[in-house]
Motif scaffolding. Sequence first.
Motif, mmCIF file in Angstrom:
data_model
loop_
_atom_site.group_PDB
_atom_site.id
_atom_site.type_symbol
_atom_site.label_atom_id
_atom_site.label_comp_id
_atom_site.label_asym_id
_atom_site.label_seq_id
_atom_site.Cartn_x
_atom_site.Cartn_y
_atom_site.Cartn_z
ATOM 1 N N ILE A 228 0.800 -1.098 0.114
ATOM 2 C CA ILE A 228 0.152 0.015 -0.074
ATOM 3 C C ILE A 228 0.979 1.343 -0.044
ATOM 4 N N SER A 229 1.907 1.346 0.862
ATOM 5 C CA SER A 229 2.792 2.416 0.994
ATOM 6 C C SER A 229 3.631 2.658 -0.518
ATOM 7 N N PRO A 230 4.122 1.810 -1.131
ATOM 8 C CA PRO A 230 4.781 2.018 -2.324
ATOM 9 C C PRO A 230 3.792 2.326 -3.437
ATOM 10 N N ALA A 231 2.518 1.804 -3.309
ATOM 11 C CA ALA A 231 1.482 2.332 -4.374
ATOM 12 C C ALA A 231 1.115 3.834 -4.244
ATOM 13 N N PHE A 232 0.978 4.274 -3.057
ATOM 14 C CA PHE A 232 0.759 5.694 -2.762
ATOM 15 C C PHE A 232 1.788 6.429 -3.354
ATOM 16 N N SER A 233 2.960 5.873 -3.218
ATOM 17 C CA SER A 233 4.219 6.635 -4.040
ATOM 18 C C SER A 233 4.207 6.650 -5.233
ATOM 19 N N MET A 234 3.853 5.704 -5.942
ATOM 20 C CA MET A 234 3.748 5.294 -7.520
ATOM 21 C C MET A 234 2.650 6.427 -7.995
ATOM 22 N N ILE A 235 1.722 6.363 -7.002
ATOM 23 C CA ILE A 235 0.465 6.988 -8.066
ATOM 24 C C ILE A 235 0.838 8.678 -7.802
ATOM 25 N N ILE A 236 1.396 9.051 -6.669
ATOM 26 C CA ILE A 236 1.896 10.513 -6.734
ATOM 27 C C ILE A 236 2.908 10.934 -7.444
ATOM 28 N N GLY A 237 3.965 9.707 -7.640
ATOM 29 C CA GLY A 237 5.232 9.976 -8.572
ATOM 30 C C GLY A 237 4.642 10.502 -10.006
ATOM 31 N N LEU A 250 11.831 6.116 -5.881
ATOM 32 C CA LEU A 250 10.733 6.509 -5.010
ATOM 33 C C LEU A 250 10.106 5.322 -4.485
ATOM 34 N N VAL A 251 9.485 4.538 -5.705
ATOM 35 C CA VAL A 251 8.816 3.337 -5.001
ATOM 36 C C VAL A 251 9.353 2.192 -4.287
ATOM 37 N N ILE A 252 10.552 1.974 -4.605
ATOM 38 C CA ILE A 252 11.552 0.909 -4.007
ATOM 39 C C ILE A 252 11.864 1.544 -2.531
#
Length: 301
Positions: A228-237, A250-252
């Motif tokens: 969930i946390s990296p998914a948030f980053s992927m969407i915002i990035g 960023l995602v990693i």
Amino acid sequence: METVNSLTATSYVLLSLLLGYSLMSTNLLRRGEENVIFKYVMYVGMPALAFTSISKVQLDMGFLRASLSYALSMASLSLSIFLLSKLLRWEREKTYLLILIANFGNTGFFGVPFVSLAFGQGRPLQLSIFLWVLTFLFASFIGIPMLESLKRGSSAIKALRNPLLISVVLGLAASTLDLSFPQPISLFLDSLAATASPLALISIGASIPSFNSIMKSKISLFLLKTFISPAFSMIIGSILRLEVIELNVLVIMSAMPVAIFLGVFSNEYEFYKEEVVAQIALTSISAPLYLNLWLYLLSAL
């Protein structure tokens, strides 16, 4: 090439963790002695790595967008957890646990070595250190005050004296002023920086608890940190239109295992000690698997 780098990073991480765990399980490294390694990495190795890397960086909009994406990801995820806790009437301690698990990743001891091996020593490494500093700031000025509020007054301002932040500030100054150092000093700093990654991973392996402790961990917390946390980053990035390499880092970094420091904090504040230790172990052991899943997903997009 990307697959080779991923396999190299995975093998390096696994062998380092296994070495640390073996040293502890065979009593070659006794319980408590891993703190010596931990302190060396925290106060010598990592600051040297931060300084030598940041002093060579050239700040641009890409770095700023990636840093903003990471900060927005932590903020939006924390706000979502907080609003959900109000809706479901969770206790404050449970809400804090979710926020800390989601955002307090092992971006320094685990993330920097992994990124440097998977993506290279140049811009990706420098960006990973920037994101590591943001994680540290989150822990210092949000995480600690939350835990302090459960027990006593906040003391987060002490984080300003941490060698990591000092080394980053000095590195930024050296980069801005385009300073160069005599060869003996550069060689000394580079040699210290080279010890940071392997010793950091070995210290993680040495701190892995028993199998029974790992089995007590909650799958919901595991999924929160690793997916969930990296998914948030992927969407915002993606919304901020990061370059491919910046989005990947960023995602990693957002998917990094739960930070060892959270275990230290949980023990200090008597805050979900068993659950936190179990999550640290579970996410660290499984990291080579789920991080490669994220790398595969990112390469496919």
